[in-house]
Scaffold this motif. Sequence first.
Motif, PDB file in Angstrom:
ATOM      1  N   THR A   1     -32.563  -4.066 -33.055  1.00 48.77           N
ATOM      2  CA  THR A   1     -31.722  -5.032 -32.349  1.00 48.77           C
ATOM      3  C   THR A   1     -32.333  -5.383 -30.999  1.00 48.77           C
ATOM      4  N   ALA A   2     -32.827  -4.368 -30.295  1.00 47.15           N
ATOM      5  CA  ALA A   2     -33.461  -4.614 -28.986  1.00 47.15           C
ATOM      6  C   ALA A   2     -34.709  -5.474 -29.168  1.00 47.15           C
ATOM      7  N   GLU A   3     -35.493  -5.187 -30.210  1.00 46.64           N
ATOM      8  CA  GLU A   3     -36.706  -5.977 -30.461  1.00 46.64           C
ATOM      9  C   GLU A   3     -36.342  -7.422 -30.803  1.00 46.64           C
ATOM     10  N   LEU A   4     -35.289  -7.601 -31.601  1.00 46.26           N
ATOM     11  CA  LEU A   4     -34.850  -8.961 -31.947  1.00 46.26           C
ATOM     12  C   LEU A   4     -34.352  -9.709 -30.714  1.00 46.26           C
ATOM     13  N   ARG A   5     -33.624  -9.014 -29.857  1.00 51.64           N
ATOM     14  CA  ARG A   5     -33.143  -9.656 -28.627  1.00 51.64           C
ATOM     15  C   ARG A   5     -34.315 -10.074 -27.748  1.00 51.64           C
ATOM     16  N   GLU A   6     -35.314  -9.201 -27.640  1.00 51.36           N
ATOM     17  CA  GLU A   6     -36.491  -9.513 -26.827  1.00 51.36           C
ATOM     18  C   GLU A   6     -37.254 -10.702 -27.425  1.00 51.36           C
ATOM     19  N   ALA A   7     -37.405 -10.689 -28.756  1.00 47.20           N
ATOM     20  CA  ALA A   7     -38.095 -11.804 -29.413  1.00 47.20           C
ATOM     21  C   ALA A   7     -37.306 -13.102 -29.225  1.00 47.20           C
ATOM     22  N   SER A   8     -35.984 -13.013 -29.304  1.00 47.32           N
ATOM     23  CA  SER A   8     -35.137 -14.192 -29.097  1.00 47.32           C
ATOM     24  C   SER A   8     -35.266 -14.700 -27.671  1.00 47.32           C
ATOM     25  N   ARG A   9     -35.290 -13.768 -26.708  1.00 47.85           N
ATOM     26  CA  ARG A   9     -35.444 -14.160 -25.299  1.00 47.85           C
ATOM     27  C   ARG A   9     -36.780 -14.857 -25.082  1.00 47.85           C
ATOM     28  N   LYS A  10     -37.838 -14.296 -25.656  1.00 42.68           N
ATOM     29  CA  LYS A  10     -39.167 -14.904 -25.517  1.00 42.68           C
ATOM     30  C   LYS A  10     -39.198 -16.280 -26.182  1.00 42.68           C
ATOM     31  N   ALA A  11     -38.576 -16.382 -27.360  1.00 39.21           N
ATOM     32  CA  ALA A  11     -38.544 -17.679 -28.049  1.00 39.21           C
ATOM     33  C   ALA A  11     -37.784 -18.706 -27.213  1.00 39.21           C
ATOM     34  N   THR A  12     -36.697 -18.276 -26.575  1.00 36.57           N
ATOM     35  CA  THR A  12     -35.924 -19.180 -25.717  1.00 36.57           C
ATOM     36  C   THR A  12     -36.767 -19.629 -24.529  1.00 36.57           C
ATOM     37  N   GLU A  13     -37.501 -18.676 -23.935  1.00 36.87           N
ATOM     38  CA  GLU A  13     -38.388 -19.027 -22.820  1.00 36.87           C
ATOM     39  C   GLU A  13     -39.466 -20.005 -23.262  1.00 36.87           C
ATOM     40  N   GLN A  14     -40.053 -19.749 -24.440  1.00 33.38           N
ATOM     41  CA  GLN A  14     -41.099 -20.637 -24.943  1.00 33.38           C
ATOM     42  C   GLN A  14     -40.530 -22.023 -25.232  1.00 33.38           C
ATOM     43  N   GLU A  15     -39.319 -22.061 -25.774  1.00 37.11           N
ATOM     44  CA  GLU A  15     -38.681 -23.360 -26.046  1.00 37.11           C
ATOM     45  C   GLU A  15     -38.448 -24.111 -24.740  1.00 37.11           C
ATOM     46  N   ALA A  16     -37.981 -23.391 -23.719  1.00 41.68           N
ATOM     47  CA  ALA A  16     -37.755 -24.022 -22.409  1.00 41.68           C
ATOM     48  C   ALA A  16     -39.078 -24.521 -21.833  1.00 41.68           C
TER      49      ALA A  16
END
Length: 140
Positions: free
Chosen positions: A71-86
């Motif tokens: 779950t922590a890894e998925l949250r981190e990957a989601s955060r990074k994906a959000t940053e990359q999208e931004a």
Amino acid sequence: NALGEEASKKDLALREISLKVAALEGQLKAAEAANAASVVRLDKLRQEDQERQAASAAHTKALQDEVTQSTAELREASRKATEQEADLNRILSEKKIQEAEGASLRADVMRLKEELTAERNALGEEASKKDLALREISLK
């Protein structure tokens, strides 16, 4: 004689009772031995159950830890994906702004070229007129 018979009967009855008591004592000892074996078996089953519960708890804990980490890894990957999208959206916006500025600059350059061409043409006409006027003056 009658007393002897009665004494024999009582002696025989006493022997029967003693045999019954001995048989009952044997049955009691067998029941106690079976009970002790049952207690040992029950203790063994309790210990096995405790071991299974401990193994199950350890397995459950390991699964919970794995789920927590995933779950922590998925949250981190989601955060990074959000940053990359931004970042991509920012870059796209900047590109659109640059394209708009480029289009505006191209329009300015085209307008300036047209103005320069018109001015050059006007100067050329004026030079031609002066040239013609000079020729006329020269001919006079």
